[in-house]
Design a protein around this motif. Structure first.
Motif, short mmCIF file in Angstrom:
data_model
loop_
_atom_site.label_atom_id
_atom_site.label_comp_id
_atom_site.label_asym_id
_atom_site.label_seq_id
_atom_site.Cartn_x
_atom_site.Cartn_y
_atom_site.Cartn_z
N PRO A 1 0.83 -1.21 0.00
CA PRO A 1 0.00 0.00 0.00
C PRO A 1 0.86 1.25 0.00
O PRO A 1 1.90 1.32 0.66
CB PRO A 1 -0.80 -0.12 1.30
CG PRO A 1 0.00 -1.02 2.18
CD PRO A 1 0.70 -1.98 1.26
N GLY A 2 0.47 2.25 -0.81
CA GLY A 2 1.20 3.51 -0.89
C GLY A 2 2.30 3.52 -1.92
O GLY A 2 3.02 4.52 -2.05
N MET A 3 2.48 2.43 -2.66
CA MET A 3 3.52 2.34 -3.69
C MET A 3 2.90 2.01 -5.02
O MET A 3 1.91 1.27 -5.10
CB MET A 3 4.54 1.26 -3.33
CG MET A 3 5.33 1.55 -2.06
SD MET A 3 6.54 0.24 -1.73
CE MET A 3 7.66 0.50 -3.10
N THR A 4 3.48 2.58 -6.05
CA THR A 4 3.02 2.28 -7.40
C THR A 4 3.59 0.94 -7.85
O THR A 4 4.46 0.34 -7.19
CB THR A 4 3.44 3.39 -8.37
OG1 THR A 4 4.87 3.44 -8.39
CG2 THR A 4 2.87 4.75 -7.94
N VAL A 5 3.11 0.50 -8.99
CA VAL A 5 3.59 -0.79 -9.50
C VAL A 5 5.07 -0.71 -9.89
O VAL A 5 5.86 -1.63 -9.62
CB VAL A 5 2.74 -1.22 -10.73
CG1 VAL A 5 3.25 -2.54 -11.32
CG2 VAL A 5 1.28 -1.36 -10.34
N ILE B 1 10.59 -0.61 9.82
CA ILE B 1 11.35 -0.93 11.04
C ILE B 1 11.29 0.20 12.05
O ILE B 1 11.12 -0.01 13.26
CB ILE B 1 12.81 -1.28 10.67
CG1 ILE B 1 12.87 -2.60 9.88
CG2 ILE B 1 13.67 -1.38 11.92
CD1 ILE B 1 14.23 -2.89 9.28
N MET B 2 11.38 1.46 11.56
CA MET B 2 11.31 2.62 12.47
C MET B 2 9.93 2.72 13.14
O MET B 2 9.81 3.00 14.34
CB MET B 2 11.63 3.90 11.68
CG MET B 2 13.09 4.02 11.23
SD MET B 2 13.38 5.49 10.21
CE MET B 2 13.00 6.78 11.38
N LYS B 3 8.90 2.48 12.35
CA LYS B 3 7.55 2.51 12.93
C LYS B 3 7.37 1.44 14.00
O LYS B 3 6.74 1.65 15.04
CB LYS B 3 6.52 2.32 11.83
CG LYS B 3 6.35 3.53 10.92
CD LYS B 3 5.27 3.27 9.88
CE LYS B 3 5.08 4.49 8.98
NZ LYS B 3 4.04 4.25 7.95
N LYS C 1 13.73 1.24 -3.78
CA LYS C 1 12.47 1.70 -3.16
C LYS C 1 11.99 0.72 -2.10
O LYS C 1 11.49 1.11 -1.05
CB LYS C 1 11.40 1.87 -4.25
CG LYS C 1 11.71 2.96 -5.26
CD LYS C 1 11.65 4.33 -4.60
CE LYS C 1 11.88 5.43 -5.66
NZ LYS C 1 11.88 6.78 -5.05
N LEU C 2 12.17 -0.56 -2.39
CA LEU C 2 11.72 -1.55 -1.41
C LEU C 2 12.58 -1.51 -0.15
O LEU C 2 12.09 -1.70 0.97
CB LEU C 2 11.78 -2.95 -2.04
CG LEU C 2 10.74 -3.24 -3.14
CD1 LEU C 2 11.01 -4.60 -3.78
CD2 LEU C 2 9.32 -3.16 -2.58
N THR C 3 13.90 -1.23 -0.30
CA THR C 3 14.79 -1.12 0.87
C THR C 3 14.38 0.07 1.74
O THR C 3 14.31 -0.01 2.98
CB THR C 3 16.25 -0.98 0.42
OG1 THR C 3 16.58 -2.08 -0.43
CG2 THR C 3 17.19 -0.94 1.60
N GLU C 4 14.10 1.23 1.10
CA GLU C 4 13.64 2.41 1.86
C GLU C 4 12.33 2.11 2.60
O GLU C 4 12.14 2.52 3.76
CB GLU C 4 13.47 3.59 0.89
CG GLU C 4 14.77 4.11 0.32
CD GLU C 4 14.52 5.24 -0.66
OE1 GLU C 4 13.33 5.63 -0.85
OE2 GLU C 4 15.49 5.76 -1.23
N TYR C 5 11.44 1.43 1.91
CA TYR C 5 10.14 1.12 2.54
C TYR C 5 10.32 0.19 3.75
O TYR C 5 9.65 0.35 4.78
CB TYR C 5 9.24 0.48 1.48
CG TYR C 5 7.84 0.22 1.97
CD1 TYR C 5 6.97 1.27 2.18
CD2 TYR C 5 7.41 -1.08 2.19
CE1 TYR C 5 5.69 1.03 2.64
CE2 TYR C 5 6.12 -1.32 2.64
CZ TYR C 5 5.26 -0.27 2.88
OH TYR C 5 3.97 -0.48 3.33
N LEU C 6 11.30 -0.73 3.65
CA LEU C 6 11.56 -1.62 4.78
C LEU C 6 12.11 -0.86 5.98
O LEU C 6 11.74 -1.13 7.13
CB LEU C 6 12.56 -2.71 4.32
CG LEU C 6 13.01 -3.70 5.40
CD1 LEU C 6 11.80 -4.49 5.94
CD2 LEU C 6 14.06 -4.67 4.82
#
Length: 584
Positions: free
Chosen positions: A163-167, A184-186, A175-180
């Motif tokens: 959710p929140g990411m385009t295809v 983790i911070m949350k 992008k996937l590394t940043e999202y991970l």
């Protein structure tokens, strides 16, 4: 014009005048009926029947046969009236029977019409239900087609796994590394918040229960504080009152002052609370005032909590009788009454009378009268008997009158009420009413003994007895000597009193009894009667004549005329002509 019928030759003048009066009565009544438009055969029959009653009363010799004739005619008239009523009833029944076939026909016709209407309504209902079912089926089909189209569009549209990411972003490694890293911070932030900012649910419930109990304790403390402040103000003011009473005004009742202070205690302000007042008072006065004030406050608490029986006992046994007053009675009278509970005012009167004694704390006459009136209004006669006979109250004439009137309204309790009223009247004292109660109970000889012993029993009191209880035993007892004392009333006084209250028969029977005792017995009574004047005996003779006691009237008149200086004055025309020159 109606001709006046010619009267048959009548020898006696009284008969002529009577017949003329009867005919005049018939004529006047018929004219009144004609003016009112009601002069029918039935009304004329009533008029002639009343005239015949007068004739029967006048003709005593033929009274029996005339009464029998009138009864036969009345029965015949009643039979005719009843036959007319039966004829009207039969006519109504005949009409009802004649209309039954027509009514039945109309009912059947109406039933056929209603059946047709029911059939039409049923057909319309079936048609509407079928149309409604078709509409519901069409709507369901349309909604199913719309859902299928939406699902198909959703399946054909490309979407991201996260959710929140385009295809495109979901296929990039950076992008996937940043999202991970963001996830983790949350997660770390939530773990820290759980330890510092959040508590378990059961802990929240415990805190809420503690808060509610603390608030309740605070409210109770505030209420207690208000009560203590009010008590403090009352005690300060009572101290001031006792000080003023002790210094200057010795005539004012201390307990009345305390009651007034207690009644107005809720209206006090802080200005009334002055320090150092108790230092100026004697310890005995302070103790006495405080104990009375505590007693009154206890009574108010019981009354406010609706413990009326305990409050009534508290008021009845109050020190110095400070609560045994009209103000307390009015307070109980204003209290609400429930159907299943006993009346608070009746509880107050029961406690008041039960703790009362005539020598120590008698209930005053006004409050006792209110208590008796309230008890009798609830038919509690047994309580009134106990209060009166045990000498719990101060008696009054008004109290005796109320109990006497209650006995007149309730014949079943009449004897008991007369006995109570007699006791009260003797204590008041009211001699004539006490004697009257004895006479009404059948204790005539006892009443005569009682009146002979009373020094202040006047002739007017004896006449009062005679007028309110006219019976033969009392009349003979009042007109005869008793225990060597002269009679209370002369025969003339007694007969005139009976005539004035429309109990003439008792007086005529007394005269006849005296006349039958001997040839000169009535003459001796009249000549020895110094209380009744000759004019009074002439009045008695006239009443005897008007009530068909002709022989007795003639005897009394002959005795009166035979006295020295008594001359009968007639209204003869010749005597008038002889004295005519005196007034010329």
């Amino acid at each position: 014009m109606n001709q006046i019928p010619i009267l048959p030759p009548i020898a006696r003048t009284s008969d002529k005048s009577f017949l003329s009066a009867v005919q005049s009565y018939i004529k006047d009544e018929k004219e009144k009926m004609e003016m009112a438009g009601q002069c029918n055969a039935e009304q004329q029959c009533v008029i002639y029947g009343q005239a015949l009653d007068k004739v029967i009363d006048y003709c005593t010799n033929y009274k029996g046969i005339l009464t029998a004739i009138k009864q036969e005619y009345d029965q015949f008239i009643d039979v005719i009236k009843q036959s007319q009523i039966d004829f009207v009833l039969l006519q109504g029944k005949l009409k009802a029977l004649a209309s039954e076939p027509t009514t039945l026909m109309y009912h059947r016709k109406r039933a056929t019409e209603l059946s047709k209407k029911i059939e039409i309504i049923h057909n319309d209902s079936c048609r509407i239900e079928s149309e409604l079912k078709k509409l519901q089926d069409n709507r369901r089909l349309k909604s199913e087609e719309a859902e299928d189209t939406t699902v198909l569009k959703t399946r054909l549209k490309p979407s991201s796994i996260f959710p929140g990411m385009t295809v495109e972003d979901s296929l990039s490694k950076d992008k996937l590394t940043e999202y991970l890293q963001e996830l983790i911070m949350k997660r770390d932030t939530l773990k820290a918040d759980i330890k510092s900012k959040y508590v378990p649910v059961h802990r929240k419930k415990e805190l809420e229960s503690k808060l509610s109990s603390a608030l309740q304790e605070r409210e109770e403390a505030e209420i207690l504080n208000k009560k203590l402040m009010a008590s403090y103000k009352r005690r300060r003011l009572i101290a001031d009152t006792i000080s003023t009473w002790a210094k200057s005004n010795k005539d004012v009742c201390l307990y009345d002052t305390i009651l007034q202070v207690t009644a107005n205690g809720n209206e006090l302000n802080d200005d009334t609370c002055t320090a150092g007042l108790f230092d100026e008072l004697e310890p005995s006065k302070i103790s006495e005032g405080e104990s009375v004030l505590d007693y009154v406050e206890r009574f108010n608490e019981l009354f406010v909590s609706k413990q009326f029986q305990a409050a009534a006992a508290q008021a009845a046994n109050s020190p110095k009788g400070i609560l045994r007053n009209m103000e307390t009675m009015e307070k109980f009278k204003a209290a609400p009454v429930h159907d299943e509970d006993e009346s608070p005012l009746l509880l107050f009167f029961e406690a008041l009378m039960g703790s009362s004694h005539l020598n120590k704390h008698p209930v005053n006459a006004a409050m006792a009268l209110d208590g008796i009136q309230y008890a009798l209004s609830h038919d509690k006669l047994e309580l009134v008997v106990h209060w009166v006979t045990q000498q719990k109250i101060m008696y009054s004439e008004a109290m005796g009158d109320f109990i006497y009137d209650y006995g007149q309204r309730k014949p079943y309790y009449k004897s008991t009420c007369l006995a109570l009223a007699q006791l009260i009247y003797r204590k008041c004292p009211n001699y004539k009413k006490a004697a009257l109660c004895m006479c009404l109970q059948g204790q005539v000889q006892g009443a005569l003994d009682y009146t002979s012993q009373c020094k202040h029993f006047t002739i007017e009191d004896y006449v009062f007895l005679l007028r309110n209880c006219p019976n033969a035993e009392l009349i003979y007892g009042l007109t005869k000597e008793r225990n060597g004392k002269p009679a209370a009333l002369s025969v003339g006084q007694a007969v005139l009193s009976l005539i004035s209250i429309d109990h003439k028969e008792f007086g005529f029977q007394l005269l006849e009894t005296i006349h039958n005792c001997g040839e000169h017995s009535l003459e001796q009574v009249i000549l020895n009667d110094v209380a009744c004047t000759p004019e009074g005996w002439v009045e008695i003779a006239d009443e005897c004549l008007n009530n068909n006691y002709q022989l007795l009237s003639e005897k009394v008149m002959s005795i009166v005329i035979s006295q020295d200086g008594i001359v009968e004055i007639t209204s003869n025309e010749e005597d008038g002509k002889i004295m005519e020159h005196v007034f010329m």
